[in-house]
Motif scaffolding. Structure first.
Motif, PDB file in Angstrom:
ATOM      1  N   GLN A   1      58.255  64.262  60.703  1.00 49.46           N
ATOM      2  CA  GLN A   1      56.842  65.091  61.195  1.00 49.46           C
ATOM      3  C   GLN A   1      55.471  64.272  61.085  1.00 49.46           C
ATOM      4  O   GLN A   1      55.414  63.374  61.665  1.00 49.46           O
ATOM      5  CB  GLN A   1      56.984  66.471  60.528  1.00 49.46           C
ATOM      6  N   GLY A   2      54.782  64.752  60.105  1.00 51.84           N
ATOM      7  CA  GLY A   2      53.345  64.179  59.889  1.00 51.84           C
ATOM      8  C   GLY A   2      52.333  64.402  60.846  1.00 51.84           C
ATOM      9  O   GLY A   2      52.725  65.173  61.935  1.00 51.84           O
ATOM     10  N   ASP A   3      51.415  63.705  60.745  1.00 51.91           N
ATOM     11  CA  ASP A   3      50.178  64.064  61.802  1.00 51.91           C
ATOM     12  C   ASP A   3      50.579  62.971  63.011  1.00 51.91           C
ATOM     13  O   ASP A   3      50.384  61.737  62.878  1.00 51.91           O
ATOM     14  CB  ASP A   3      48.846  63.567  61.179  1.00 51.91           C
TER      15      ASP A   3
ATOM     16  N   LEU B   1      49.523  58.981  63.419  1.00 52.38           N
ATOM     17  CA  LEU B   1      50.429  58.143  63.676  1.00 52.38           C
ATOM     18  C   LEU B   1      50.051  57.160  64.816  1.00 52.38           C
ATOM     19  O   LEU B   1      50.505  55.694  64.623  1.00 52.38           O
ATOM     20  CB  LEU B   1      51.912  58.491  63.910  1.00 52.38           C
ATOM     21  N   GLU B   2      49.462  57.423  65.682  1.00 48.79           N
ATOM     22  CA  GLU B   2      48.938  56.715  66.694  1.00 48.79           C
ATOM     23  C   GLU B   2      47.825  55.897  66.252  1.00 48.79           C
ATOM     24  O   GLU B   2      47.762  54.650  66.670  1.00 48.79           O
ATOM     25  CB  GLU B   2      48.512  57.527  67.932  1.00 48.79           C
TER      26      GLU B   2
ATOM     27  N   CYS C   1      45.974  50.409  64.464  1.00 51.35           N
ATOM     28  CA  CYS C   1      45.575  49.467  63.293  1.00 51.35           C
ATOM     29  C   CYS C   1      46.314  48.516  63.006  1.00 51.35           C
ATOM     30  O   CYS C   1      46.217  47.528  62.681  1.00 51.35           O
ATOM     31  CB  CYS C   1      45.365  50.369  62.308  1.00 51.35           C
ATOM     32  N   MET C   2      47.820  48.532  63.148  1.00 52.69           N
ATOM     33  CA  MET C   2      48.725  47.559  62.841  1.00 52.69           C
ATOM     34  C   MET C   2      48.632  46.465  64.125  1.00 52.69           C
ATOM     35  O   MET C   2      48.545  45.225  63.697  1.00 52.69           O
ATOM     36  CB  MET C   2      50.324  48.171  63.144  1.00 52.69           C
TER      37      MET C   2
ATOM     38  N   SER D   1      37.124  56.009  61.799  1.00 51.58           N
ATOM     39  CA  SER D   1      37.390  57.521  62.171  1.00 51.58           C
ATOM     40  C   SER D   1      38.526  57.908  62.376  1.00 51.58           C
ATOM     41  O   SER D   1      39.636  56.991  62.446  1.00 51.58           O
ATOM     42  CB  SER D   1      36.333  57.351  63.549  1.00 51.58           C
ATOM     43  N   ASP D   2      38.716  59.211  62.934  1.00 51.70           N
ATOM     44  CA  ASP D   2      40.079  59.830  63.234  1.00 51.70           C
ATOM     45  C   ASP D   2      40.579  59.056  64.325  1.00 51.70           C
ATOM     46  O   ASP D   2      41.702  59.132  64.633  1.00 51.70           O
ATOM     47  CB  ASP D   2      39.971  61.248  63.357  1.00 51.70           C
TER      48      ASP D   2
END
Length: 263
Positions: free
Chosen positions: A185-187, A191-192, A197-198, A212-213
């Motif tokens: 699940q998670g946000d 995740l995007e 960032c990866m 930021s978000d």
């Protein structure tokens, strides 16, 4: 014949002074506690003291209309400093609370993500060696699990953590997963952001709250002040009179022709 008893000497007759014992200190042999010499969290982040200081300065500036100009400027600067320190202290306190609250769940989910990643890499390696199975699909699976692992490791520390694999306690007291079959699940938005960032190599900035978000860099207050601060414009040169312009033109003609008084 009985032997005579030896007469006591003067040294034996004198009373020997009692040996003085060293004064014992009750805490001499005790080990110092681990936190000895370190500031407590309350002293390191004096939120209440800063709130009191801000409140007192605001009250002073509001109610005292007869303050001298230099004193008022000094107090206004002190108020700005106290407000900035208070904001930083509240942010640090919130961050510490969030770290303590979600430390356990983040630790367990990171371990689970590491096991899933190890399993996915093993399946991919076996498929590449044997030639059986969809290699591209397994590679995509490895990438997704890497995102899960970085999600658990680099989720912003000052925010409430949204669990990847939420659990609940059953009637018998055992902990069981809410979602079965390894689904996560998670946000979804986070995740995007982690995936972005990866690619950009900014996972540490995400963890420390410098993004930021949407994964964009957040400017500090000092940077915002530098941007908002107006740049000093050069003073405009005074307009030259017509006579001065004529003189410059005449002098320029002399220079161009190379003529002069001493030629």
């Amino acid at each position: 014949m009985a032997t005579k008893r030896q007469a006591p000497s003067d040294s034996d007759a004198r009373p020997q002074p009692a040996k003085r014992s060293k004064p014992s200190t009750p805490y001499q042999h005790q080990q110092r506690p681990a936190h000895h010499g370190k500031k407590s969290f309350k002293k390191a982040h004096p939120v209440n003291e800063l709130k009191s200081t801000v409140r007192s300065l605001r009250r002073l500036l509001t109610r005292s209309d007869d303050l001298p100009a230099n004193i008022r400027v000094e107090k206004e600067r002190a108020l700005q400093t106290a407000e900035r320190d208070l904001k930083e202290a509240e942010k640090a306190k919130k961050r510490s609370d969030m770290i303590g609250k979600y430390h356990k769940i983040r630790f367990f989910e990171r371990q689970k993500a590491e096991r899933r990643l190890k399993k996915a890499k093993k399946a991919l390696r076996e498929a590449e060696e044997s030639g059986d199975g969809d290699v591209e699909e397994l590679r995509a699976r490895v990438e997704e699990v890497e995102v899960e692992l970085n999600y658990a490791m680099y989720y912003p520390l000052e925010k409430e953590y949204v669990s990847l694999f939420p659990t609940r306690r059953g009637k018998d007291g055992e902990v069981e997963e809410v979602v079965k079959d390894g689904e996560r699940q998670g946000d979804a938005e986070m995740l995007e952001v982690v995936r972005k960032c990866m690619k950009e190599g900014t996972l540490n900035d995400l963890r420390e709250g410098r993004l930021s978000d949407k994964g964009e860099r957040v400017k500090d207050e000092e940077e915002e002040e530098e941007v908002a601060r107006p740049t000093k414009k050069k003073a405009a040169k005074p307009a030259k009179s017509k006579r001065a312009q004529d003189e410059e033109e005449e002098g320029g003609d002399d220079d161009e022709t190379g003529g002069g008084f001493f030629e």
